[in-house]
Motif scaffolding. Structure first.
Motif, PDB file in Angstrom:
ATOM      1  N   VAL A 219     -22.536   0.934 -20.221  1.00 25.38           N
ATOM      2  CA  VAL A 219     -23.177  -0.382 -20.091  1.00 25.38           C
ATOM      3  C   VAL A 219     -22.283  -1.469 -20.687  1.00 25.38           C
ATOM      4  O   VAL A 219     -22.106  -2.530 -20.090  1.00 25.38           O
ATOM      5  N   ARG A 220     -21.693  -1.197 -21.822  1.00 25.80           N
ATOM      6  CA  ARG A 220     -20.783  -2.183 -22.434  1.00 25.80           C
ATOM      7  C   ARG A 220     -19.569  -2.430 -21.543  1.00 25.80           C
ATOM      8  O   ARG A 220     -19.100  -3.553 -21.413  1.00 25.80           O
ATOM      9  N   ARG A 221     -19.048  -1.385 -20.922  1.00 29.70           N
ATOM     10  CA  ARG A 221     -17.885  -1.527 -20.046  1.00 29.70           C
ATOM     11  C   ARG A 221     -18.224  -2.287 -18.766  1.00 29.70           C
ATOM     12  O   ARG A 221     -17.351  -2.866 -18.129  1.00 29.70           O
TER      13      ARG A 221
ATOM     14  N   ASP B 179     -20.022  -4.930 -18.652  1.00 29.09           N
ATOM     15  CA  ASP B 179     -20.097  -6.354 -18.959  1.00 29.09           C
ATOM     16  C   ASP B 179     -18.862  -7.066 -18.408  1.00 29.09           C
ATOM     17  O   ASP B 179     -17.745  -6.781 -18.803  1.00 29.09           O
ATOM     18  N   GLY B 180     -19.081  -7.962 -17.460  1.00 32.29           N
ATOM     19  CA  GLY B 180     -17.984  -8.741 -16.897  1.00 32.29           C
ATOM     20  C   GLY B 180     -17.269  -8.089 -15.727  1.00 32.29           C
ATOM     21  O   GLY B 180     -16.260  -8.597 -15.258  1.00 32.29           O
ATOM     22  N   THR B 181     -17.763  -6.949 -15.244  1.00 28.63           N
ATOM     23  CA  THR B 181     -17.130  -6.295 -14.107  1.00 28.63           C
ATOM     24  C   THR B 181     -18.188  -5.812 -13.123  1.00 28.63           C
ATOM     25  O   THR B 181     -19.351  -5.678 -13.474  1.00 28.63           O
ATOM     26  N   THR B 182     -17.787  -5.577 -11.899  1.00 25.67           N
ATOM     27  CA  THR B 182     -18.703  -5.016 -10.900  1.00 25.67           C
ATOM     28  C   THR B 182     -18.282  -3.605 -10.510  1.00 25.67           C
ATOM     29  O   THR B 182     -18.902  -2.999  -9.652  1.00 25.67           O
TER      30      THR B 182
ATOM     31  N   LEU C 159     -30.010  -4.419 -16.244  1.00 25.48           N
ATOM     32  CA  LEU C 159     -28.738  -4.703 -15.581  1.00 25.48           C
ATOM     33  C   LEU C 159     -29.020  -5.524 -14.338  1.00 25.48           C
ATOM     34  O   LEU C 159     -30.040  -5.314 -13.686  1.00 25.48           O
TER      35      LEU C 159
ATOM     36  N   SER D 164     -24.538  -6.980  -8.983  1.00 28.92           N
ATOM     37  CA  SER D 164     -23.661  -8.024  -8.452  1.00 28.92           C
ATOM     38  C   SER D 164     -23.397  -7.736  -6.987  1.00 28.92           C
ATOM     39  O   SER D 164     -23.391  -6.580  -6.554  1.00 28.92           O
TER      40      SER D 164
END
Length: 76
Positions: free
Chosen positions: A32-34, A36-39, A71, A74
């Motif tokens: 989940v942390r990984r 963040d900011g990516t799809t 979550l 995207s």
């Protein structure tokens, strides 16, 4: 949304809905942390060390978190 790490994984609290969710493993928390900011879910799973045999379970968990609004999906 507040993410609180715990020895088992993490608690996720949504202040707007007052919904509490659990990340039941430390590896799921890492995924989940990984994210963040990516799809790129595949890259997040791979970089967190999720093997092919575990992948379906993690994808199911991520789908559940998305269904609960933890979550946000995207567009591809």
């Amino acid at each position: 949304m507040e993410l609180r790490p715990e020895p088992f994984g993490a608690l996720v609290y949504d202040f707007s809905t007052r919904r509490l969710s659990f990340l039941k493993t430390l590896r799921l928390l890492d995924v989940v942390r990984r994210l963040d900011g990516t799809t790129d879910v595949g890259h997040a799973l791979e970089s967190a060390g999720v093997g092919e045999g575990e992948r379906a379970g993690y994808l199911k968990a991520l789908d559940g978190l998305a269904a609960n609004g933890v979550l946000i999906r995207s567009a591809p």
